[in-house]
Design a protein around this motif. Structure first.
Motif, short mmCIF file in Angstrom:
data_model
loop_
_atom_site.label_atom_id
_atom_site.label_comp_id
_atom_site.label_asym_id
_atom_site.label_seq_id
_atom_site.Cartn_x
_atom_site.Cartn_y
_atom_site.Cartn_z
N THR A 180 0.85 -1.19 0.00
CA THR A 180 0.00 0.00 0.00
C THR A 180 0.88 1.24 0.00
N PRO A 181 0.63 2.19 -0.92
CA PRO A 181 1.44 3.42 -0.94
C PRO A 181 1.40 4.13 0.40
N ILE A 182 2.47 4.82 0.72
CA ILE A 182 2.58 5.51 2.01
C ILE A 182 1.50 6.57 2.14
N TRP A 183 1.27 7.34 1.08
CA TRP A 183 0.28 8.41 1.16
C TRP A 183 -1.11 7.87 1.44
N LYS A 184 -1.45 6.69 0.83
CA LYS A 184 -2.77 6.11 1.04
C LYS A 184 -2.90 5.60 2.49
N ALA A 185 -1.83 4.98 3.01
CA ALA A 185 -1.86 4.52 4.39
C ALA A 185 -1.98 5.71 5.35
N PHE A 186 -1.33 6.84 5.01
CA PHE A 186 -1.42 8.03 5.85
C PHE A 186 -2.85 8.57 5.87
N VAL A 187 -3.49 8.64 4.70
CA VAL A 187 -4.85 9.17 4.62
C VAL A 187 -5.84 8.29 5.38
N GLN A 188 -5.62 6.99 5.37
CA GLN A 188 -6.54 6.07 6.04
C GLN A 188 -6.43 6.14 7.57
N ASN A 189 -5.31 6.69 8.09
CA ASN A 189 -5.11 6.82 9.54
C ASN A 189 -5.59 8.21 9.98
N GLN A 190 -6.83 8.30 10.48
CA GLN A 190 -7.43 9.60 10.83
C GLN A 190 -6.71 10.28 11.99
N PHE A 191 -6.25 9.53 12.98
CA PHE A 191 -5.55 10.13 14.12
C PHE A 191 -4.26 10.80 13.66
N LEU A 192 -3.54 10.12 12.77
CA LEU A 192 -2.29 10.69 12.27
C LEU A 192 -2.56 11.94 11.45
N VAL A 193 -3.63 11.96 10.70
CA VAL A 193 -3.99 13.14 9.91
C VAL A 193 -4.32 14.31 10.83
N LEU A 194 -5.05 14.06 11.94
CA LEU A 194 -5.40 15.11 12.88
C LEU A 194 -4.17 15.71 13.55
N VAL A 195 -3.28 14.84 14.05
CA VAL A 195 -2.06 15.32 14.71
C VAL A 195 -1.20 16.14 13.75
N THR A 196 -1.08 15.66 12.52
CA THR A 196 -0.26 16.38 11.53
C THR A 196 -0.86 17.74 11.21
N SER A 197 -2.19 17.82 11.11
CA SER A 197 -2.85 19.09 10.81
C SER A 197 -2.63 20.10 11.92
N VAL A 198 -2.77 19.65 13.19
CA VAL A 198 -2.54 20.55 14.31
C VAL A 198 -1.09 21.04 14.33
N PHE A 199 -0.14 20.14 14.07
CA PHE A 199 1.28 20.50 14.05
C PHE A 199 1.56 21.54 12.96
N LEU A 200 0.99 21.35 11.78
CA LEU A 200 1.21 22.29 10.68
C LEU A 200 0.62 23.66 10.99
N LEU A 201 -0.57 23.69 11.63
CA LEU A 201 -1.19 24.96 11.99
C LEU A 201 -0.34 25.72 13.01
N LEU A 202 0.17 25.01 14.04
CA LEU A 202 1.02 25.66 15.04
C LEU A 202 2.32 26.16 14.42
N THR A 203 2.91 25.36 13.54
CA THR A 203 4.16 25.77 12.88
C THR A 203 3.94 27.00 12.02
N ALA A 204 2.81 27.01 11.25
CA ALA A 204 2.51 28.15 10.40
C ALA A 204 2.29 29.41 11.24
N GLY A 205 1.59 29.26 12.39
CA GLY A 205 1.38 30.41 13.26
C GLY A 205 2.68 30.95 13.83
N TYR A 206 3.59 30.04 14.19
CA TYR A 206 4.88 30.46 14.75
C TYR A 206 5.69 31.26 13.74
#
Length: 444
Positions: free
Chosen positions: A211-237
């Motif tokens: 399974t491609p890495i990107w597809k496995a990443f999209v299927q893991n909702q918890f990992l998507v949520l954590v990554t989104s929060v991290f990107l938002l905090l980094t962008a704000g910083y």
């Protein structure tokens, strides 16, 4: 098992080794030739100095101490050019002229009177303290042939030690060729093994599709949520950091219409900052020096010394910048006179404070006794002037908090300093404790 021949392997390796040997031998031979040329040039200069008569080195020191203010070797200044002057006049006549030229003019010496009139009746300083031997040394210096302009060369030894025999460039080149050889050998061995496997009917097993890495990443909702929060905090910083730098021009170094080297003036020649920026001691601003201040020195300095040149800025570059100064003030070097044709120099301001911020140079320079380098950095090391400090409000406040008020010879603050020292229980009162953090001090 079938035999597989690879006949070109040995020939390729031999060719690469030959190229390595040729590279090393060529570089070593070039270094030897360069060293031989340098030695020959040094020998030639030494022979020329010995045959000039008198002590050239001592004559150079005497010339710079007594004559350089009015005379140059190869161009007219206040007085005539002095290169080869010993061949133009009798030696005994030169002794008398240098020791007391006015006495010879008053005595009616025709050669002295003619020379005096040719140079606008400019009175030459008498040097009775110079002995005939001193004058011989000066004449020996003026009789030395004009040196050829030297071109700055980048060292070819790559910064290695002089006595090592092998430069860093040779070592790096050899390592690069060895690495290239290993890569070629690995490629050849791989091809050979593949041919052997194919000749023996070896079949490589096919890998199962994953399974491609990107597809496995999209299927893991918890990992998507954590990554989104991290990107938002980094962008704000980073957005906050970017917004805080708006209007902060630290490191700003614009190109000026005339290249002015603080390193040469304040560093090499140790010109005091207040000599050019005299307004800093008694005014709100430090002021832009007028070109007349520049001409105090550059009326007699039309070129820089050869040792001033660097790899980045040549002697010709510096001399051309001095010529820009002459064009601006209308100074004719050959006639040693002003033409009256002036041009404005549009300097680019480097340090800018907002209009609502008040800063007084005299308060800091004269009253507080703060050195220019505290705010402007090591200007004596700057080839191109730049804004060294951020000049932000926080930077000024921190300085007021850390800087003690200077009381030596400052009766104005004596009474209030004593009262505040008792109030705060300290021996030294900072600028902040003296009211340096009040809004009205800087904003009015």
């Amino acid at each position: 098992m079938k035999k597989v021949n690879y006949r070109n392997l040995s020939s390729c390796l031999s060719f690469l080794l030959l190229a390595l040997l040729l590279t090393v031998s060529t570089t070593v031979s070039a270094q030897d030739e360069s060293a031989a040329d340098t030695t020959a040039a040094a020998s030639s200069e030494a022979a020329s100095a010995e045959g000039s008569g008198g002590d050239v080195a001592a004559g150079e020191n005497l010339f710079k101490a007594n004559c350089a203010a009015c005379h140059k070797l190869d161009r007219k200044a206040t007085g005539p050019a002095l290169r080869g002057v010993a061949d133009k006049y009798d030696r005994d006549w030169l002794y008398e002229w240098i020791k007391d030229s006015q006495a010879m003019i008053k005595s009616g010496d025709p050669q002295a009177v003619k020379l005096f009139e040719e140079h606008n009746n400019s009175v030459m300083t008498a040097f009775p303290q110079l002995s005939n031997g001193d004058i011989d040394n000066i004449l020996a210096y003026t009789s030395a042939p004009k040196p050829e302009p030297t071109v700055a060369q980048t060292p070819t030894n790559g910064g290695g030690e002089g006595g090592s025999g092998v430069s860093n460039n040779i070592v790096l080149g050899a390592l690069a060729l060895v690495f290239l050889l290993l890569v070629v050998m690995l490629f050849l061995v791989t091809n050979t093994l593949k041919k052997i496997a194919a000749a023996n009917g070896v079949v490589y097993p096919e890998k199962e599709a994953r399974t491609p890495i990107w597809k496995a990443f999209v299927q893991n909702q918890f990992l998507v949520l954590v990554t989104s929060v991290f990107l938002l905090l980094t962008a704000g910083y980073f957005m906050y950091g970017f917004m805080m730098q708006v209007g902060v021009d630290q490191g700003y170094a614009p190109v000026q219409p005339i290249h002015f080297s603080h390193k040469i003036h304040a560093g090499d020649n140790q010109v005091d900052c207040n000599f050019c920026h005299s307004s800093a001691r008694k005014s709100k601003t430090s002021g832009i020096p007028s070109l007349n201040v520049c001409m105090n020195c550059h009326k007699n300095i039309a070129e820089v010394a050869p040792e001033t040149a660097t790899e980045e800025y040549s002697k010709e570059f510096y001399d051309a910048e001095i010529q820009k100064l002459y064009d601006a003030v209308g100074w004719n070097v050959d006639e040693q006179a002003y033409t009256g044709e002036e041009k404005p120099v549009k300097w680019v301001r480097i340090h800018n404070l907002p209009d609502f911020a008040y800063f007084n140079h005299s308060q800091h320079v004269t009253v507080a006794g703060i050195a220019c380098q505290e705010c402007h950095g090591p200007v004596e090391e700057f080839e191109i002037m730049e804004q060294h400090s951020p000049l932000t409000m926080g930077w000024c406040i921190n300085c007021h908090r850390d800087t003690n008020v200077r009381m030596e010879g400052n009766e104005y603050y004596e009474k209030i300093h004593e009262q505040l020292a008792k109030k705060y229980g300290v021996e030294k009162v900072t600028a902040a404790q003296m009211g340096g953090l009040e809004c009205g001090k800087c904003h009015y």
